[in-house]
Design a protein around this motif. Structure first.
Motif, PDB file in Angstrom:
ATOM      1  N   VAL B 219       8.405   1.224   7.619  1.00 55.32           N
ATOM      2  CA  VAL B 219       9.405   1.092   6.546  1.00 55.32           C
ATOM      3  C   VAL B 219       8.850   0.240   5.406  1.00 55.32           C
ATOM      4  O   VAL B 219       8.948   0.597   4.235  1.00 55.32           O
ATOM      5  CB  VAL B 219      10.713   0.474   7.093  1.00 55.32           C
ATOM      6  N   THR B 222       6.247   2.152   3.198  1.00 54.75           N
ATOM      7  CA  THR B 222       6.588   3.376   2.471  1.00 54.75           C
ATOM      8  C   THR B 222       7.253   3.005   1.155  1.00 54.75           C
ATOM      9  O   THR B 222       7.435   1.835   0.829  1.00 54.75           O
ATOM     10  CB  THR B 222       7.596   4.244   3.259  1.00 54.75           C
ATOM     11  N   ARG B 223       7.637   4.034   0.437  1.00 60.99           N
ATOM     12  CA  ARG B 223       8.383   3.822  -0.796  1.00 60.99           C
ATOM     13  C   ARG B 223       9.636   2.998  -0.511  1.00 60.99           C
ATOM     14  O   ARG B 223      10.046   2.174  -1.331  1.00 60.99           O
ATOM     15  CB  ARG B 223       8.770   5.191  -1.363  1.00 60.99           C
ATOM     16  N   MET B 224      10.232   3.202   0.687  1.00 62.58           N
ATOM     17  CA  MET B 224      11.408   2.433   1.067  1.00 62.58           C
ATOM     18  C   MET B 224      11.146   0.935   0.951  1.00 62.58           C
ATOM     19  O   MET B 224      11.953   0.192   0.405  1.00 62.58           O
ATOM     20  CB  MET B 224      11.799   2.803   2.502  1.00 62.58           C
ATOM     21  N   ARG B 226       9.051  -0.640  -0.908  1.00 61.00           N
ATOM     22  CA  ARG B 226       8.955  -1.087  -2.300  1.00 61.00           C
ATOM     23  C   ARG B 226      10.336  -1.120  -2.947  1.00 61.00           C
ATOM     24  O   ARG B 226      10.639  -2.016  -3.727  1.00 61.00           O
ATOM     25  CB  ARG B 226       8.003  -0.162  -3.080  1.00 61.00           C
ATOM     26  N   VAL B 227      11.184  -0.137  -2.588  1.00 59.61           N
ATOM     27  CA  VAL B 227      12.537  -0.134  -3.163  1.00 59.61           C
ATOM     28  C   VAL B 227      13.312  -1.356  -2.654  1.00 59.61           C
ATOM     29  O   VAL B 227      14.026  -2.009  -3.423  1.00 59.61           O
ATOM     30  CB  VAL B 227      13.280   1.174  -2.811  1.00 59.61           C
TER      31      VAL B 227
END
Lengths: 248, 394
Positions: B219, B222-224, B226-227
């Motif tokens: 998690v 991933t892009r998650m 960074r968000v």
């Protein structure tokens, strides 16, 4: 004004009051596609509040905001963004700890959902899109730089680039050239002209030279109301505008 | 999916490997079963720590009520085990045989409706995985929609921890009350108190914990990930990039609760009881301390933190029965003041260890290592330390 025409943005009777103080009152605004529309006015005229109302940051107390004939009032911020409205803030608002590349990537519309975010892959088309936007904003050679160390002007451009990644049909830029050098202003004006070939742009700005250079239409606001509207030439010679800017 | 995402940072990979070696090989070989079982208990708190890193370290949401989700998972498991232990033959001296003993003491004559499904092991396992996450999602959604965050969220979660622990405490007939659910013996006829079962359960806990660590690292990378960090640092920008911030926060809160619930269930299997004393404010805050000591940005650091703090707790409380709480508190204060990123922060480039190395190591050695470890300037690391310290206070 008639409703028959297909406006991109159609605002009528928009108003908001904070504890009885009417920050924006009876605001009408009509916008065509591929235009640059600049809002000017003295401090406290309600310019930023208008942008806040359009993008959902502040909830309007009256009036209607139609974007592509769809009512935006009452939608959540992210829903308005997904409808195609992008917003740049007055102070550069970027992710300082991420690289320029990652800043742009996070703004890519794919993978906005929780699940999409978990399985998001950096595919070729995403990289290409990021590189093309980075080229537009002049940061192609800074892709791996951490955004926090960029200069003030570069941060402003990066935020505009982040909006471009979202492929909005309407961009709203709040004082995009504040704190920029003369050369940076010229580059920004070019960038805005380029953007407006395919999109509409609302700009709030104080710098009259800059406004002259980019504006198709100008709206002058004063005390929450519209004072004058038309071409730069027209509003500059409007007695009411001259009164507000010079008079008292 | 790419395995690269799981092991991006070399230091983390090494500390994960070292943790695996320690937990799976060294400890079982060295420790007698009593001590190993204690470590198994610590591991179950590690699940909470991993969740807290995602929730607090990465997304900036401080929950002081993770004990609730640990407890929910634990109670689900305990209810199943208690029903199995309360068969009509072993409870034949009760006035109503076949129901848990504490219900009989409280004059209940039939099993309450919400206990009935827990006769089934598959239902129980699904409940362990879903109920804590679902409860967290609902709480999270209700609050994050209304933009409740920061210190207010922390206070509300603490209130929830208090309410739930008091609620369980006050309903002895339904929940076992203050004593909790005790005297758990078998899982589908398998004696969980036997030495062999304790070994098996220790390994099951450890492997599940590693699964959570791997998922947590996935998690984060991933892009998650960074968000989540973007939400922590610039909430408004994320919203105006088209993300539903409330949904993301609720999701990560639910994920942390899922981990915590799994830990609670493994706790019950290894320790053999569940009680409100594991749910309330004090254990919930202790769990935050584990994550803070280990490093709230590192999922592996949090597990080390959990093990070390718990080991310290056991050692201190055995050696200095009157002093140990002060020692624990002092340790926590020292960590927050001097190592805001916890133990994991010490090993990072620019962290405490690398700066000491810069200061004390002989010049000739430094030049050999310079190419590998790029030392940031003193000023930069001071600044990041200060930033970390103020964030820690927040």
């Amino acid at each position: 004004m008639s409703e028959e025409k297909d406006f991109l943005l159609y605002i009528e009777g928009l108003g908001v009051s904070f504890d009885g103080f009417k920050a924006v009152d009876g605001f009408n605004f009509y916008m065509d596609r591929n235009q640059v529309h600049v809002i000017i006015g003295p401090n406290g005229a309600g310019k930023t509040t208008v942008l806040d109302l359009i993008c959902g940051k502040t909830k309007a107390t009256s009036g209607s905001i139609k974007f592509k004939n769809k009512e935006m009032r009452g939608l959540k911020e992210h829903e308005i963004v997904r409808a195609g409205v992008g917003r740049k803030f007055q102070n550069p608002s970027i992710y300082e700890n991420l690289t320029v590349f990652e800043n742009l990537e996070i703004s890519h519309p794919r993978g906005r959902g929780v699940w999409g975010c978990l399985v998001f892959q950096r595919t070729e088309d995403v990289s290409l899109k990021i590189r093309s936007v980075a080229a537009d904003i002049g940061l192609l050679d800074r892709l791996e730089t951490e955004a926090g160390v960029l200069s003030h002007g570069q941060k402003q451009w990066l935020e505009i680039g982040m909006l471009l990644m979202q492929e909005p049909e309407l961009l709203m830029l709040d004082e995009p050239v504040a704190g920029m050098s003369v050369r940076e202003r010229e580059a920004t004006a070019q960038l805005i002209r380029k953007i407006s070939a395919q999109r509409s742009v609302i700009v709030i700005e104080h710098d009259m030279e800059f406004v002259k250079e980019i504006a198709d239409r100008v709206t002058v606001m004063h005390l929450g109301k519209i004072l004058a509207e038309g071409s730069m030439e027209h509003v500059q010679h409007d007695p009411a505008v001259i009164e507000v800017y010079i008079g008292h | 999916m790419t395995y690269k995402n799981l092991f991006k940072s070399k230091a983390e990979t090494w500390s994960a490997a070292a943790l695996a070696l320690l937990v799976l090989v060294v400890l079982p070989l060295l420790l007698p079963i009593f001590r190993l079982n204690l470590f198994g208990k610590y591991l179950t708190f590690g699940f909470v720590g991993v969740g807290l890193v995602l929730l607090w370290g990465r997304c900036g949401i401080l929950s002081l009520g993770q004990g609730v989700f640990f407890g929910l998972g634990g109670y689900c498991m305990a209810m199943f085990l208690k029903l199995e232990a309360s068969d009509p033959i072993s409870t034949k001296i009760q006035s109503t045989p076949g129901i848990p003993d504490f219900m009989d003491w409280n004059q209940l004559t039939s099993l309450p409706w919400f206990w009935v499904p827990f006769k089934s092991l598959p239902f129980t396992m699904i409940a362990v995985l879903t109920i804590p996450a679902l409860v967290a999602f609902i709480i999270g959604w209700a609050m994050f929609r209304r933009r409740v965050g920061g210190v207010y969220f922390a206070i509300i979660t603490q209130a929830i921890a208090l309410i739930i622990s008091l609620g369980i405490d006050g309903n002895q007939g339904l929940t076992g009350g203050r004593n909790g659910i005790t005297d758990l013996r078998t899982l589908l006829g398998w004696d969980i108190r036997s030495t062999s079962a304790q070994y098996v359960l220790y390994y099951v806990s450890a492997l599940l914990l590693f699964a959570c660590i791997l998922f947590g690292r996935y998690v984060v990378n991933t892009r998650m990930g960074r968000v989540l960090m973007a939400i922590r640092d610039r909430e408004d920008r994320v919203r105006f990039s088209g993300y539903d911030v409330a949904l993301y926060r609720s999701f990560i809160f639910a994920l942390a609760a899922l981990f915590a619930g799994l830990g609670g269930a493994m706790f019950v299997l290894q320790v053999g009881f569940m009680s409100p004393s594991l749910i309330g404010i004090v254990p919930s805050i202790e769990m935050v301390i584990f994550a803070a000591v280990g490093g709230r940005l590192s999922v592996i650091g949090a597990v080390y933190g959990t093990l070390i703090v718990n080991l310290g707790k056991t050692t201190f409380s055995e050696a200095f029965p009157e002093m140990w709480l002060f020692l624990m508190g002092g340790t926590f204060i020292a960590v927050v003041m001097f190592f805001p990123n916890g133990l994991a922060g010490l090993t990072e480039p620019g962290g405490f260890l690398s700066r000491q190395w810069q200061r004390w190591a002989p010049k000739s050695l430094l030049s050999v290592f310079r190419s590998e470890v790029e030392p940031p300037s003193e000023a930069a690391s001071e600044e990041s330390l200060l930033k970390g310290a103020t964030e820690g206070v927040k």
